[in-house]
Each structure stands twice: as structure tokens, then as C-alpha cells.
Design an enzyme around this catalytic site. Structure first.
Site, mmCIF file in Angstrom:
data_model
loop_
_atom_site.group_PDB
_atom_site.id
_atom_site.type_symbol
_atom_site.label_atom_id
_atom_site.label_comp_id
_atom_site.label_asym_id
_atom_site.label_seq_id
_atom_site.Cartn_x
_atom_site.Cartn_y
_atom_site.Cartn_z
ATOM 1 N N CYS A 95 0.868 -1.178 0.000
ATOM 2 C CA CYS A 95 0.000 0.000 0.000
ATOM 3 C C CYS A 95 0.903 1.227 0.000
ATOM 4 O O CYS A 95 2.073 1.127 -0.390
ATOM 5 C CB CYS A 95 -0.982 -0.031 1.172
ATOM 6 S SG CYS A 95 -0.208 0.005 2.803
ATOM 7 N N ASN A 110 2.339 1.468 4.390
ATOM 8 C CA ASN A 110 2.655 0.195 5.082
ATOM 9 C C ASN A 110 2.375 0.289 6.576
ATOM 10 O O ASN A 110 3.087 -0.277 7.396
ATOM 11 C CB ASN A 110 4.103 -0.249 4.820
ATOM 12 C CG ASN A 110 4.420 -1.676 5.256
ATOM 13 O OD1 ASN A 110 5.507 -1.955 5.752
ATOM 14 N ND2 ASN A 110 3.491 -2.583 5.098
ATOM 15 N N CYS A 155 -1.374 0.655 7.385
ATOM 16 C CA CYS A 155 -2.809 0.334 7.493
ATOM 17 C C CYS A 155 -3.175 -0.902 6.661
ATOM 18 O O CYS A 155 -3.319 -2.008 7.185
ATOM 19 C CB CYS A 155 -3.675 1.524 7.072
ATOM 20 S SG CYS A 155 -3.421 3.004 8.065
ATOM 21 N N ARG A 156 -3.328 -0.701 5.332
ATOM 22 C CA ARG A 156 -3.897 -1.777 4.512
ATOM 23 C C ARG A 156 -2.962 -2.965 4.339
ATOM 24 O O ARG A 156 -3.355 -4.123 4.550
ATOM 25 C CB ARG A 156 -4.299 -1.220 3.130
ATOM 26 C CG ARG A 156 -5.459 -0.266 3.194
ATOM 27 C CD ARG A 156 -5.608 0.531 1.920
ATOM 28 N NE ARG A 156 -4.499 1.453 1.740
ATOM 29 C CZ ARG A 156 -4.319 2.241 0.690
ATOM 30 N NH1 ARG A 156 -5.192 2.184 -0.305
ATOM 31 N NH2 ARG A 156 -3.283 3.054 0.620
ATOM 32 N N SER A 157 -1.703 -2.723 3.927
ATOM 33 C CA SER A 157 -0.836 -3.880 3.646
ATOM 34 C C SER A 157 -0.428 -4.639 4.905
ATOM 35 O O SER A 157 -0.308 -5.872 4.839
ATOM 36 C CB SER A 157 0.360 -3.496 2.770
ATOM 37 O OG SER A 157 1.205 -2.568 3.373
ATOM 38 N N ASP A 212 -8.261 3.732 1.127
ATOM 39 C CA ASP A 212 -7.326 4.030 2.212
ATOM 40 C C ASP A 212 -8.097 4.440 3.471
ATOM 41 O O ASP A 212 -8.790 5.453 3.453
ATOM 42 C CB ASP A 212 -6.413 5.169 1.741
ATOM 43 C CG ASP A 212 -5.301 5.443 2.714
ATOM 44 O OD1 ASP A 212 -5.263 4.805 3.770
ATOM 45 O OD2 ASP A 212 -4.465 6.308 2.389
HETATM 46 P P1 4NP Z 1 -1.788 2.803 4.099
HETATM 47 O O1 4NP Z 1 -2.417 4.159 4.660
HETATM 48 O O2 4NP Z 1 -1.242 3.128 2.718
HETATM 49 O O3 4NP Z 1 -2.965 1.856 4.025
HETATM 50 O O4 4NP Z 1 -0.722 2.381 5.081
HETATM 51 C C1 4NP Z 1 -1.711 5.372 4.678
HETATM 52 C C2 4NP Z 1 -0.835 5.628 5.696
HETATM 53 C C3 4NP Z 1 -0.146 6.835 5.726
HETATM 54 C C4 4NP Z 1 -0.329 7.769 4.722
HETATM 55 C C5 4NP Z 1 -1.210 7.501 3.685
HETATM 56 C C6 4NP Z 1 -1.902 6.299 3.664
HETATM 57 N N1 4NP Z 1 0.376 9.007 4.747
HETATM 58 O O5 4NP Z 1 0.151 9.840 3.853
HETATM 59 O O6 4NP Z 1 1.212 9.220 5.648
#
Ligand code: 4NP
Length: 154
Positions: A3, A6, A8-10, A122
Site C-alpha cells: 500500500c 505500510n 494500514c492496509r498492507s 485508504d
Molecule cells: P496505508 O495508509 O497506505 O494503508 O498504510 C496510509 C498511511 C499513511 C499515509 C497515507 C496512507 N500518509 O500519507 O502518511
């Protein structure tokens, strides 16, 4: 599993797929996760991601975020991305060389996927319900993935 951050989703997809692979007895299948961005490298998973996993009985709490690098791609067979932006980022990183892994959307393994609605939105900064919804989609896709791995010749 890839994702953006790294956190939340992954990491949720890694926890779910690893547990399902183990339950299916698929020795030798190793699941890892990465972000295409390094904003959160070294950090633990988002507390809402860990909480969502724990609500459903999946393991949580040991993750550390990593940014994917070209050298990681050499060691991977299959890269499954949460959304199209991250799919494109991994494709750019992989280039066109030999030894490139297969790079797909995680939801391409979801039997209920609808064209045009094939991403895992997200949930970062969202509500617990957003994390539960992301986890629903992750579980559904991982069930499809592990079913396919279990029935393919090894
Ligand atoms: P992820 O979520 O891609 O599912 O881990 C996010 C975590 C952090 C950010 C964006 C999405 N960020 O912009 O910091």
C-alpha cells in the site's frame, strides 16, 4: 502486499494472508508487506489497523513499516497492491527487466470484485468502520488468493 504507508492496509493484508496460508498448510509461502512511500518506515502499524485485526481474532502488534525498493522486487514472486496508484508505483519501480514479479491488484483475487470498483480504499485517518470495511475487502481477497494457491500445482 503493498500500500502507500505500510501502516494500514498492507499490514492488515499481511496478517490475514499469513494466517490463512498457515491454516491452509501452505508451507513455503511467505507473506510480507511494504509501502511505496517511506513516510512511516520503522513505525508500528496504525493502532486502528491493529485494533481492527484484533476485533476479528487476527494476529497484530509485531509489524514494522518498510518502503519497497527495487532489490526487494527481485526476491518476490507476486506483488499484490491495495490500489491502482500503488500498482503503478510498483510497476515503475520494477521496470521491464527479466525476473520482474507478477504485479496485480489484491482485489483481483476477490470473487465479488466489480470492474471499476477494484481497490481497497485508504482508511488512514478514518473511522474504525473504515478500517473494518478495508479489512472486509482484504479478507475476501485473501480467501480467494489462498484458495487459488492451495489448488495450484506446487
Ligand atoms: P496505508 O495508509 O497506505 O494503508 O498504510 C496510509 C498511511 C499513511 C499515509 C497515507 C496512507 N500518509 O500519507 O502518511
Amino acid at each position: 502486499m503493498v500500500c502507500l504507508g505500510n501502516i494500514c492496509r498492507s499490514p492488515m493484508a499481511e496478517a490475514v494472508a499469513s494466517a490463512m496460508v498457515e491454516q491452509a498448510g501452505l508451507a513455503g509461502v511467505v507473506v510480507e508487506s511494504f509501502g511505496t512511500a517511506g513516510y512511516h518506515a520503522g513505525e508500528r502499524a496504525d493502532p486502528q489497523a491493529d485494533a481492527a485485526l484484533r476485533r476479528r481474532g487476527w494476529p497484530a502488534g509485531t509489524h514494522r513499516a518498510r518502503q519497497i525498493r527495487p532489490a526487494d522486487l527481485v526476491a518476490l514472486d507476486l506483488v499484490l497492491c491495495a490500489d491502482r496508484a500503488n500498482l503503478a508505483a510498483v510497476q515503475r519501480l520494477a521496470g521491464t527487466g527479466a525476473g520482474r514479479p507478477t504485479i496485480e491488484l489484491l482485489r483481483s483475487y476477490d470473487p465479488d470484485v466489480i470492474p471499476g470498483d477494484d481497490e481497497i480504499p485508504d482508511p488512514w485517518g478514518g473511522t474504525d468502520a473504515d478500517f473494518d470495511r478495508a479489512l472486509d475487502l482484504i479478507e475476501q481477497a485473501c480467501r480467494g488468493l489462498v484458495g487459488q494457491l492451495a489448488s495450484s500445482p506446487r
